[in-house]
Design a protein around this motif. Sequence first.
Motif, PDB file in Angstrom:
ATOM      1  N   PHE A   1       0.849  -1.098  -0.036  1.00 55.84           N
ATOM      2  CA  PHE A   1      -0.034  -0.008  -0.024  1.00 55.84           C
ATOM      3  C   PHE A   1       0.891   0.956   0.096  1.00 55.84           C
ATOM      4  CE2 PHE A   1      -2.554  -3.111   2.359  1.00 55.84           C
ATOM      5  CZ  PHE A   1      -3.696  -3.131   1.375  1.00 55.84           C
ATOM      6  N   ASN A   2       0.531   2.220  -0.679  1.00 55.68           N
ATOM      7  CA  ASN A   2       1.261   3.254  -0.935  1.00 55.68           C
ATOM      8  C   ASN A   2       0.463   4.496  -0.329  1.00 55.68           C
ATOM      9  OD1 ASN A   2       2.028   1.882  -3.653  1.00 55.68           O
ATOM     10  ND2 ASN A   2       3.595   2.442  -2.320  1.00 55.68           N
ATOM     11  N   PRO A   3       0.315   4.899   1.039  1.00 55.26           N
ATOM     12  CA  PRO A   3      -0.237   5.819   1.505  1.00 55.26           C
ATOM     13  C   PRO A   3       0.198   7.217   1.637  1.00 55.26           C
ATOM     14  CG  PRO A   3       0.678   4.640   3.309  1.00 55.26           C
ATOM     15  CD  PRO A   3       0.959   3.901   1.839  1.00 55.26           C
ATOM     16  N   GLN A   4      -0.524   8.230   1.720  1.00 51.84           N
ATOM     17  CA  GLN A   4       0.138   9.493   1.803  1.00 51.84           C
ATOM     18  C   GLN A   4       0.727   9.680   2.980  1.00 51.84           C
ATOM     19  OE1 GLN A   4      -2.805  12.228   0.295  1.00 51.84           O
ATOM     20  NE2 GLN A   4      -1.846  12.584  -1.502  1.00 51.84           N
ATOM     21  N   ASP A   5       0.001   9.234   4.262  1.00 55.72           N
ATOM     22  CA  ASP A   5       0.526   9.360   5.346  1.00 55.72           C
ATOM     23  C   ASP A   5       0.789   8.136   5.855  1.00 55.72           C
ATOM     24  OD1 ASP A   5       1.455  10.552   8.004  1.00 55.72           O
ATOM     25  OD2 ASP A   5      -0.591  11.518   8.384  1.00 55.72           O
ATOM     26  N   ALA A   6       1.991   7.548   5.866  1.00 53.24           N
ATOM     27  CA  ALA A   6       2.144   6.115   6.438  1.00 53.24           C
ATOM     28  C   ALA A   6       2.458   6.077   8.053  1.00 53.24           C
ATOM     29  CB  ALA A   6       3.495   5.409   5.786  1.00 53.24           C
ATOM     30  N   ARG A   7       3.018   7.284   8.431  1.00 55.22           N
ATOM     31  CA  ARG A   7       3.526   7.429  10.028  1.00 55.22           C
ATOM     32  C   ARG A   7       1.973   7.654  10.854  1.00 55.22           C
ATOM     33  NH1 ARG A   7       7.048  10.195   6.895  1.00 55.22           N
ATOM     34  NH2 ARG A   7       9.016   9.813   7.316  1.00 55.22           N
ATOM     35  N   SER A   8       1.084   8.135  10.321  1.00 56.11           N
ATOM     36  CA  SER A   8      -0.429   8.254  10.973  1.00 56.11           C
ATOM     37  C   SER A   8      -0.927   6.746  11.182  1.00 56.11           C
ATOM     38  CB  SER A   8      -1.354   9.152  10.497  1.00 56.11           C
ATOM     39  OG  SER A   8      -1.797   8.813   9.489  1.00 56.11           O
TER      40      SER A   8
ATOM     41  N   LYS B   1       1.261   4.621  13.636  1.00 63.23           N
ATOM     42  CA  LYS B   1       0.953   4.936  15.024  1.00 63.23           C
ATOM     43  C   LYS B   1      -0.540   4.371  15.105  1.00 63.23           C
ATOM     44  CE  LYS B   1       3.401   9.389  15.113  1.00 63.23           C
ATOM     45  NZ  LYS B   1       3.171  10.720  14.791  1.00 63.23           N
ATOM     46  N   ASP B   2      -1.315   4.388  14.466  1.00 68.76           N
ATOM     47  CA  ASP B   2      -2.832   3.777  14.680  1.00 68.76           C
ATOM     48  C   ASP B   2      -2.495   2.259  14.867  1.00 68.76           C
ATOM     49  OD1 ASP B   2      -5.602   3.705  14.931  1.00 68.76           O
ATOM     50  OD2 ASP B   2      -5.769   2.998  12.772  1.00 68.76           O
ATOM     51  N   LEU B   3      -1.802   1.565  13.988  1.00 69.13           N
ATOM     52  CA  LEU B   3      -1.537   0.342  14.270  1.00 69.13           C
ATOM     53  C   LEU B   3      -0.822  -0.107  15.421  1.00 69.13           C
ATOM     54  CD1 LEU B   3      -0.944  -0.714  10.406  1.00 69.13           C
ATOM     55  CD2 LEU B   3      -3.178  -0.949  11.564  1.00 69.13           C
ATOM     56  N   LYS B   4      -0.051   0.561  15.920  1.00 61.62           N
ATOM     57  CA  LYS B   4       0.910   0.402  17.037  1.00 61.62           C
ATOM     58  C   LYS B   4      -0.166   0.591  18.116  1.00 61.62           C
ATOM     59  CE  LYS B   4       5.504   1.017  18.292  1.00 61.62           C
ATOM     60  NZ  LYS B   4       6.484  -0.188  17.567  1.00 61.62           N
ATOM     61  N   ASN B   5      -0.944   1.475  18.052  1.00 57.44           N
ATOM     62  CA  ASN B   5      -2.019   1.458  19.304  1.00 57.44           C
ATOM     63  C   ASN B   5      -3.031   0.360  19.347  1.00 57.44           C
ATOM     64  OD1 ASN B   5      -0.814   3.825  20.088  1.00 57.44           O
ATOM     65  ND2 ASN B   5      -2.209   5.313  18.862  1.00 57.44           N
TER      66      ASN B   5
ATOM     67  N   SER C   1      13.458   5.699   9.271  1.00 55.19           N
ATOM     68  CA  SER C   1      12.692   7.169   9.012  1.00 55.19           C
ATOM     69  C   SER C   1      11.312   7.077   9.263  1.00 55.19           C
ATOM     70  CB  SER C   1      13.154   7.416   7.428  1.00 55.19           C
ATOM     71  OG  SER C   1      12.138   6.467   6.783  1.00 55.19           O
ATOM     72  N   ILE C   2      10.863   6.060   9.836  1.00 53.83           N
ATOM     73  CA  ILE C   2       9.306   6.082  10.285  1.00 53.83           C
ATOM     74  C   ILE C   2       9.099   6.932  11.438  1.00 53.83           C
ATOM     75  CG2 ILE C   2       9.461   4.213  12.140  1.00 53.83           C
ATOM     76  CD1 ILE C   2       6.529   4.782   9.555  1.00 53.83           C
ATOM     77  N   GLN C   3      10.335   7.438  12.139  1.00 58.21           N
ATOM     78  CA  GLN C   3      10.158   8.555  13.361  1.00 58.21           C
ATOM     79  C   GLN C   3      10.488   9.722  13.041  1.00 58.21           C
ATOM     80  OE1 GLN C   3       9.226   7.181  16.025  1.00 58.21           O
ATOM     81  NE2 GLN C   3       9.262   5.202  15.411  1.00 58.21           N
ATOM     82  N   GLU C   4      10.783  10.071  11.812  1.00 56.21           N
ATOM     83  CA  GLU C   4      11.181  11.280  11.354  1.00 56.21           C
ATOM     84  C   GLU C   4       9.586  11.996  11.055  1.00 56.21           C
ATOM     85  OE1 GLU C   4      13.749  11.051   8.033  1.00 56.21           O
ATOM     86  OE2 GLU C   4      15.240  10.197   9.291  1.00 56.21           O
ATOM     87  N   LYS C   5       9.700  13.307  10.900  1.00 61.24           N
ATOM     88  CA  LYS C   5       8.226  14.114  10.773  1.00 61.24           C
ATOM     89  C   LYS C   5       7.728  13.945   9.052  1.00 61.24           C
ATOM     90  CE  LYS C   5       8.923  17.035  14.441  1.00 61.24           C
ATOM     91  NZ  LYS C   5       7.746  16.890  15.390  1.00 61.24           N
TER      92      LYS C   5
END
Length: 114
Positions: free
Chosen positions: A64-71, A74-78, A89-93
Motif C-alpha cells: 500500500f502506498n499511503p500519503q501518510d504512512a506515519r499516522s 501510529k494507529d496500528l501500533k496503538n 525514517s518512520i520516526q522522522e516528521k
Amino acid sequence: MDIRSHSLSLAVKDIKASVSFYEKLGFKAVNGAGSISDKWLIMQNGSTKIGLFQDMFEENIITFNPQDARSIYKDLKNKDIPFLMESESIQEKEGPCHFCIADPDGNQILFDQF
C-alpha cells in the motif's frame, strides 16, 4: 485510515523473464521506478501496478502506498499490531518511510510512503 493505492510486490527468480512476461500482458515500466540492472522494477497497466523484485525478499507482498504512512503506523501500533519491519525514517516528521506487518495467515503487507 486511508491506504490509497496498492500493488503487488512479486518476488521473482529472473527479472528479465518476468519483465518480458508482464510486457506481453500490456504492462509497461514506470519511468524512474527501478531498473532491470537494479533487479527491481515497477510496472503498470492502466491503474494496476506490480513491482518485480529479484533477490530482495522471499515471498510476494501486498504493498500500500499511503500519503501518510506515519499516522497509519501510529494507529496500528496503538492497536497492538506486531511489526515485521519498520524503517528508521518512520520516526522522522516527513519524507519516505515504510513498515511491514503480516495478516493472521502470514501474508506480508508493506506500507511504503515515497
